[in-house]
Design an enzyme around this catalytic site. Sequence first.
Site, PDB file in Angstrom:
ATOM      1  N   PHE A 117       0.848  -1.191   0.000  1.00  0.00           N
ATOM      2  CA  PHE A 117       0.000   0.000   0.000  1.00  0.00           C
ATOM      3  C   PHE A 117       0.881   1.237   0.000  1.00  0.00           C
ATOM      4  CE2 PHE A 117      -4.475   1.282   0.981  1.00  0.00           C
ATOM      5  CZ  PHE A 117      -5.082   0.272   0.272  1.00  0.00           C
ATOM      6  N   GLN A 135      -7.489  14.971   3.263  1.00  0.00           N
ATOM      7  CA  GLN A 135      -6.771  14.131   2.310  1.00  0.00           C
ATOM      8  C   GLN A 135      -7.484  14.015   0.967  1.00  0.00           C
ATOM      9  OE1 GLN A 135      -6.246   9.632   2.888  1.00  0.00           O
ATOM     10  NE2 GLN A 135      -4.175  10.445   2.954  1.00  0.00           N
ATOM     11  N   HIS A 138      -7.503  11.776  -2.363  1.00  0.00           N
ATOM     12  CA  HIS A 138      -7.043  10.493  -2.865  1.00  0.00           C
ATOM     13  C   HIS A 138      -6.719  10.682  -4.339  1.00  0.00           C
ATOM     14  CE1 HIS A 138      -6.778   6.299  -3.863  1.00  0.00           C
ATOM     15  NE2 HIS A 138      -6.983   5.956  -2.611  1.00  0.00           N
ATOM     16  N   LEU A 168     -14.121   6.022  -5.819  1.00  0.00           N
ATOM     17  CA  LEU A 168     -12.720   5.723  -5.593  1.00  0.00           C
ATOM     18  C   LEU A 168     -12.285   4.451  -6.303  1.00  0.00           C
ATOM     19  CD1 LEU A 168     -10.247   6.372  -3.613  1.00  0.00           C
ATOM     20  CD2 LEU A 168     -11.112   4.413  -2.366  1.00  0.00           C
ATOM     21  N   GLU A 176      -6.272   2.293  -3.708  1.00  0.00           N
ATOM     22  CA  GLU A 176      -4.827   2.296  -3.814  1.00  0.00           C
ATOM     23  C   GLU A 176      -4.306   0.908  -4.147  1.00  0.00           C
ATOM     24  OE1 GLU A 176      -3.221   5.214  -1.248  1.00  0.00           O
ATOM     25  OE2 GLU A 176      -1.894   3.713  -0.404  1.00  0.00           O
ATOM     26  N   ARG A 184      -0.324   9.521  -0.526  1.00  0.00           N
ATOM     27  CA  ARG A 184      -1.416  10.163  -1.257  1.00  0.00           C
ATOM     28  C   ARG A 184      -1.219  11.656  -1.450  1.00  0.00           C
ATOM     29  NH1 ARG A 184      -6.346   6.815   1.599  1.00  0.00           N
ATOM     30  NH2 ARG A 184      -5.724   4.865   0.624  1.00  0.00           N
ATOM     31  N   HIS A 220     -11.175  12.793   0.232  1.00  0.00           N
ATOM     32  CA  HIS A 220     -11.335  11.414   0.671  1.00  0.00           C
ATOM     33  C   HIS A 220     -11.474  11.257   2.172  1.00  0.00           C
ATOM     34  CE1 HIS A 220     -10.986   7.135   0.405  1.00  0.00           C
ATOM     35  NE2 HIS A 220      -9.827   7.078   1.019  1.00  0.00           N
ATOM     36  N   ARG A 271      -2.776  10.795   6.307  1.00  0.00           N
ATOM     37  CA  ARG A 271      -2.990   9.410   6.696  1.00  0.00           C
ATOM     38  C   ARG A 271      -2.438   8.476   5.642  1.00  0.00           C
ATOM     39  NH1 ARG A 271      -7.254   5.380   5.435  1.00  0.00           N
ATOM     40  NH2 ARG A 271      -8.015   6.837   3.889  1.00  0.00           N
TER      41      ARG A 271
HETATM   42  C1  LIG Z   1     -14.293   5.155  -0.706  1.00  0.00           C
HETATM   43  C2  LIG Z   1     -13.461   5.020   0.530  1.00  0.00           C
HETATM   44  C3  LIG Z   1     -12.465   4.049   0.570  1.00  0.00           C
HETATM   45  C4  LIG Z   1     -11.674   3.894   1.717  1.00  0.00           C
HETATM   46  N1  LIG Z   1     -10.731   2.927   1.723  1.00  0.00           N
HETATM   47  C5  LIG Z   1     -10.000   2.727   2.849  1.00  0.00           C
HETATM   48  C6  LIG Z   1      -9.054   1.675   2.929  1.00  0.00           C
HETATM   49  O1  LIG Z   1      -8.861   0.930   1.977  1.00  0.00           O
HETATM   50  N2  LIG Z   1      -8.355   1.509   4.060  1.00  0.00           N
HETATM   51  C7  LIG Z   1      -8.565   2.314   5.137  1.00  0.00           C
HETATM   52  O2  LIG Z   1      -7.917   2.095   6.142  1.00  0.00           O
HETATM   53  N3  LIG Z   1      -9.465   3.305   5.103  1.00  0.00           N
HETATM   54  C8  LIG Z   1     -10.190   3.537   3.984  1.00  0.00           C
HETATM   55  N4  LIG Z   1     -11.105   4.553   3.955  1.00  0.00           N
HETATM   56  C9  LIG Z   1     -11.345   5.347   5.130  1.00  0.00           C
HETATM   57  C10 LIG Z   1     -12.241   4.626   6.111  1.00  0.00           C
HETATM   58  O3  LIG Z   1     -13.111   3.789   5.412  1.00  0.00           O
HETATM   59  C11 LIG Z   1     -13.087   5.558   6.923  1.00  0.00           C
HETATM   60  O4  LIG Z   1     -12.273   6.478   7.520  1.00  0.00           O
HETATM   61  C12 LIG Z   1     -13.819   4.804   7.999  1.00  0.00           C
HETATM   62  O5  LIG Z   1     -14.581   3.782   7.437  1.00  0.00           O
HETATM   63  C13 LIG Z   1     -14.702   5.658   8.846  1.00  0.00           C
HETATM   64  O6  LIG Z   1     -15.394   4.820   9.756  1.00  0.00           O
HETATM   65  P1  LIG Z   1     -16.212   5.374  10.978  1.00  0.00           P
HETATM   66  O7  LIG Z   1     -16.665   4.225  11.763  1.00  0.00           O
HETATM   67  O8  LIG Z   1     -15.417   6.400  11.666  1.00  0.00           O
HETATM   68  O9  LIG Z   1     -17.414   6.115  10.287  1.00  0.00           O
HETATM   69  P2  LIG Z   1     -18.534   5.639   9.258  1.00  0.00           P
HETATM   70  O10 LIG Z   1     -18.380   4.263   8.798  1.00  0.00           O
HETATM   71  O11 LIG Z   1     -18.612   6.718   8.251  1.00  0.00           O
HETATM   72  O12 LIG Z   1     -19.812   5.621  10.144  1.00  0.00           O
HETATM   73  C14 LIG Z   1     -20.388   6.773  10.655  1.00  0.00           C
HETATM   74  C15 LIG Z   1     -21.599   6.375  11.429  1.00  0.00           C
HETATM   75  O13 LIG Z   1     -22.090   7.485  12.124  1.00  0.00           O
HETATM   76  C16 LIG Z   1     -23.458   7.625  11.918  1.00  0.00           C
HETATM   77  N5  LIG Z   1     -23.818   9.024  12.036  1.00  0.00           N
HETATM   78  C17 LIG Z   1     -23.265  10.085  11.425  1.00  0.00           C
HETATM   79  N6  LIG Z   1     -23.892  11.203  11.790  1.00  0.00           N
HETATM   80  C18 LIG Z   1     -24.854  10.844  12.655  1.00  0.00           C
HETATM   81  C19 LIG Z   1     -25.859  11.543  13.373  1.00  0.00           C
HETATM   82  N7  LIG Z   1     -26.001  12.862  13.278  1.00  0.00           N
HETATM   83  N8  LIG Z   1     -26.698  10.842  14.167  1.00  0.00           N
HETATM   84  C20 LIG Z   1     -26.590   9.508  14.260  1.00  0.00           C
HETATM   85  N9  LIG Z   1     -25.665   8.808  13.606  1.00  0.00           N
HETATM   86  C21 LIG Z   1     -24.821   9.472  12.812  1.00  0.00           C
HETATM   87  C22 LIG Z   1     -23.695   7.050  10.557  1.00  0.00           C
HETATM   88  O14 LIG Z   1     -25.013   6.635  10.451  1.00  0.00           O
HETATM   89  C23 LIG Z   1     -22.732   5.890  10.563  1.00  0.00           C
HETATM   90  O15 LIG Z   1     -23.325   4.782  11.173  1.00  0.00           O
HETATM   91  C24 LIG Z   1     -11.878   4.733   2.818  1.00  0.00           C
HETATM   92  C25 LIG Z   1     -12.875   5.695   2.773  1.00  0.00           C
HETATM   93  C26 LIG Z   1     -13.658   5.858   1.635  1.00  0.00           C
HETATM   94  C27 LIG Z   1     -14.686   6.918   1.607  1.00  0.00           C
END
Ligand SMILES: Cc1cc2nc3c(=O)[nH]c(=O)nc-3n(C[C@H](O)[C@H](O)[C@H](O)COP(=O)(O)OP(=O)(O)OC[C@H]3O[C@@H](n4cnc5c(N)ncnc54)[C@H](O)[C@@H]3O)c2cc1C
Lengths: 130, 113, 247, 586
Positions: free
Chosen positions: D118, D232, D234, D244, D247, D289, D357, D392
């Site tokens: 990666f 960030q 991407h 996306l 990577e 990135r 991203h 990151r």
């Molecule tokens: C397309 C893409 C590809 C990625 N690929 C990678 C990768 O390969 N490797 C890596 O390490 N990282 C990757 N990332 C980054 C990583 O996926 C995210 O940073 C991570 O999944 C975020 O997880 P989280 O649990 O913090 O939030 P999320 O999974 O975004 O969850 C947020 C939660 O909060 C809830 N929520 C939000 N606001 C409210 C509200 N007001 N009231 C109630 N609930 C709310 C939502 O409903 C959801 O359940 C990628 C990101 C993207 C967008």
Amino acid sequence: MSRKPYVREVPKTTWYFRQGRYMRYMGREVTCIFVGAYALFLLVAIKRLSEGRAAYEAFLEGLSSPAGILFQVVTLIFVLYHATSWFNLTPKAMPVQRGEQFLPGGVIVGAHYAGWVVVSLVVLFLAGVF
Amino acid sequence: MAKSNKPIVWGLFAAGGTLTAFFLPALIVLTLLAALGYVPDLLAYENMRAFAEHWFGKLVLFVIVSLSLWHAAHRLRITLHDFGFRSDTLIASAVYLVAALGTIAAIVYLLRI
Amino acid sequence: MSERQIQLEVLRYNPETDSEPRFQTYSVPCEAEWVVLDALNYVKDHLDTTLSYRWSCHMAVCGSCGMMINGEPTLSCKAFLRDYPDTIRVEPLVHFPIERDLVTVIDDFMEKLNRVKPYLIPKEARTIAEGEYRQSPAELKRFKQYTLCINCMLCYSACPEYGLIPDFIGPAAIALAHRYNSDSRDGGREQRQQVIATKEGVWECSFVGACSEVCPKHVDPAAALQQVKIASTVDWYKEHLMPWGKS
Amino acid sequence: MMEKIQTDVAIVGAGGAGLRAAIALAEADPKLRISLISKVYPMRSHTCAAEGGAAGVIKPDDSMDLHFNDTVGGGDWLCDQDAVEYFIKEAPKELTQLEHWGCPWSREADGSVAVRPFGGMKIKRTWFAADKTGFHLLHTLFQTSLKYPSIQRFDEHYATDLLVDAGRCQGLTAIEMRSGQLRQFQAKAVIITTGGAGRMFPFTTNGAIKTGDGMAMAYRAGVSLKDMEFVQYHPTGLPNTGILLTEGCRGEGGILVNKHNYRYLQDYGMGPETPIGQPVLKTMELGPRDRLSQAFWHEQKKGNTVPTPWGDCVLLDMRHLGEKLIDERLPFVRELATSYLQKDPVHEPIPIRPVVHYMMGGIHTDINAATVLPGLFAAGECACVTINGANRLGSNSLTELLVFGKRAALSAVEYIGSGVTPNDAAITKQAERVQGRIRTLFEKSGGTESISGLRKEMTDSMEEHAGIYRTAEGLQSACAKIGELRLRYADIELHDKTNVYNTDLLQALELGAMLDCAEAVAVGALERKESRGAHQRLDFEARDDQNYLKHTLAHYHPNEPPRIEYLDVVITKSQPSVRDYSGAKK
Ligand SMILES: Cc1cc2nc3c(=O)[nH]c(=O)nc-3n(C[C@H](O)[C@H](O)[C@H](O)COP(=O)(O)OP(=O)(O)OC[C@H]3O[C@@H](n4cnc5c(N)ncnc54)[C@H](O)[C@@H]3O)c2cc1C
Ligand code: SF4
Ligand code: F3S
Ligand code: FES
């Protein structure tokens, strides 16, 4: 409470008119009527056979009435539909994994068709058609 | 929730489905030929009688008739449901009864040969 | 970029003001590579802010944007306008109650998902210090396809038996149970069988196959259900005809 | 009367971080009452979109130190190194735990877990489940969470405000979307795991739900937002949709070329060129990135990019990988490119461009996932611990969700042990104030502003002025714009005045949150007069460790720009030095 979810009823007796794939499914299902009818037909044939030559030959005779011929033709069509739809679905029911990969569905279906042709030819041959 | 007993009939249904798919088309061709006046050798009385007198012939005929019946009965039960007939217990009893009677009749007739 | 005028006929239902659903037509200027969801977003932003629908990822992976599009259960973020005529009818997924507009009530599915125990019940417990379970690529491949379900419920909308028999546990939930049953690390099949080998379980499926035809992730739930039926049948014969064979 | 729900720990957000926290709580003490609140059903959370993988040291050729160095260097030394050390130590345990819960990790022939290269990582250490890692991680966690009856879910509940009394966080309010009713959660501790805020920008890989709600909630409750200026990009997004391409495409050997079919990265300190199909870690396409996205910007300025109907692009060429490998390792990438851009990576190069991203910044927490507000914890993308520093590294974030999701849960358990209880009278009064505020927004008529109109002005301004390269002038105008939009926000009017599933109301609340976050980004960026990681200033091109080896803390003000403070970075064993991604020095 302001919620009031709206439930759309499924028309219990006519639902299959909604989509082509449902019609195809029902077509497949009604083949059972002909499979069943043919089984009963065979049963009658066996009964006649057990009753002796006269009964059996009268039975064979009766086959060539227009209704008898129609029955055979229609049943053949439906049973063919049954057979093809049955074979086409076998890869779903019985996938075959070789090493890591699955055999492609087409191969399994193809094998069934090939087997079907062989079986049919053997039956026809043993029955003295050729 | 208890596990369903459907496997009994479903097993027969599936076996019957496969068997009918492989064999019925050819059999129907035979009877169709007979209907059209070209009676295949096998269907002639002597040959048929000889075939059915042998235990193996009996077994073949029995398996084809009974499994076809069970296949048809089970699928008919579902098809009737799909057509909107909802008294499943009644329908199931009726179709399986027919299949069972047919199976017994096949045994009886075959044993008479 | 070429613009195209689309007539979007959208089912509207607001429980506070409507006694039953109605259709409302919007004329939407669309770009060639848009999906139906883009057109809905255009409506929401520019024509009618009161329209409600679910979406998030816009890349066919979150599973929230399923709708009936011209009568077919489809992910609206993967329904390319290039594949549709100029008039497109959008309705909430059938077989689910309508909460409002295109939003359905999915409590039933969530409850069923819960019921099938869709989690690993280890064959042998293992501590973190012992490291990962070994699983060969072939063993992984055996169930991989069934892990791809995004819970979009298109299959539930496509399956007529679910529409006719609401108690039916249905394609996606059973496919998921099958996924764990087929996992070399799992030993929970007997527990799940108590749920899925019942009448409401796999036995309400008549192998229509529509579920697999509409599945956007090629999970092929119909296949999973047939395999469950075969395995349950083998179980039954073993239990009843060869009781001595029970391990 | 507002419904009150009594609970021990309320978790806001059911993505990867929230679910991991919930499971950790349920395992720590089965008697705990856990409320898991999310505005979407858990499996819709944006963690499902993550493709590439999750980093953790597992193979014999790897070591904790190497992962540490990659992470700290990748973050341009803005990471808190004690947090990074903790993170790296916990990472393999968490990933193994996930394996035990059934995650379908891709495997080596011998049955062990496979790892892939990666960007910015010196050793192959990214665990992956084909190219749907986040999806599998999220579903494994969600399905596992169903095992625990003590996790009570409140799906499709939109959290609006934290309830704070006597200097402690004691709960929150949330709108039950299906009924439109506001509910009050009285909790001994609250964990925020609401994910990122990429929707502040017009062109992003982030789903519609990533609107920074939780960040804004904490921010308004007096917890500062940290390092928000680090956004960030991407380098490889589909130009028309922002979807996306992981990577992993480059990890498996995909290359980037400009319109002359030239691998331009060698001109930006990431050369010399490596042979096609034999990617070398930490150089060329496997650079970090921020560097790759910046290189795009320069290529565009030089006129070397390929014009497309959706703007200037460079090309991601994967043809040499062959159909078999692409189908095995990158099936989702192929599906996405083929359907959304009608280009098949097996047969043609894919036009791509940088896309917003990930938020390195977020709710200021310490190494224990605790905020300065007692009773409030945060984890996941919404939080800033900080292990990501100024940039990151790909695949560190999924691991971070797990490590700090669990950490937040354990910290909350410890905190509850001190015997705190919510003060019903005081927080009920607060909840009623919240209700009053929302009702005003809901009922007001005669407004002149539209939600989509304000949102467009915000995203346009962020894209133009707070993007890959920034200047004082541009940032000043962004700050002014966002400030103005925050005032105009008071004039929006809802057209939907009904209760059931009112997305008009939710979009209004989300816009409010995004404006608050956007202002913290813009002001933080304006004040940081240096270039570091993802924050690049054309007017201050060098990194300035003298003045800015510090975290930015933005403090909320209801109608003025945030007050900015700085906090020292924790440095344990790696002194700032040059980030080197040239293969030459190997
Ligand atoms: C397309 C893409 C590809 C990625 N690929 C990678 C990768 O390969 N490797 C890596 O390490 N990282 C990757 N990332 C980054 C990583 O996926 C995210 O940073 C991570 O999944 C975020 O997880 P989280 O649990 O913090 O939030 P999320 O999974 O975004 O969850 C947020 C939660 O909060 C809830 N929520 C939000 N606001 C409210 C509200 N007001 N009231 C109630 N609930 C709310 C939502 O409903 C959801 O359940 C990628 C990101 C993207 C967008
Ligand atoms: S099986 Fe397919 S159609 Fe059904 S919910 Fe899963 S992804 Fe959707
Ligand atoms: S459509 Fe329904 S009936 Fe079975 S095969 Fe699929 S679940
Ligand atoms: S928006 Fe996520 S599946 Fe369509």
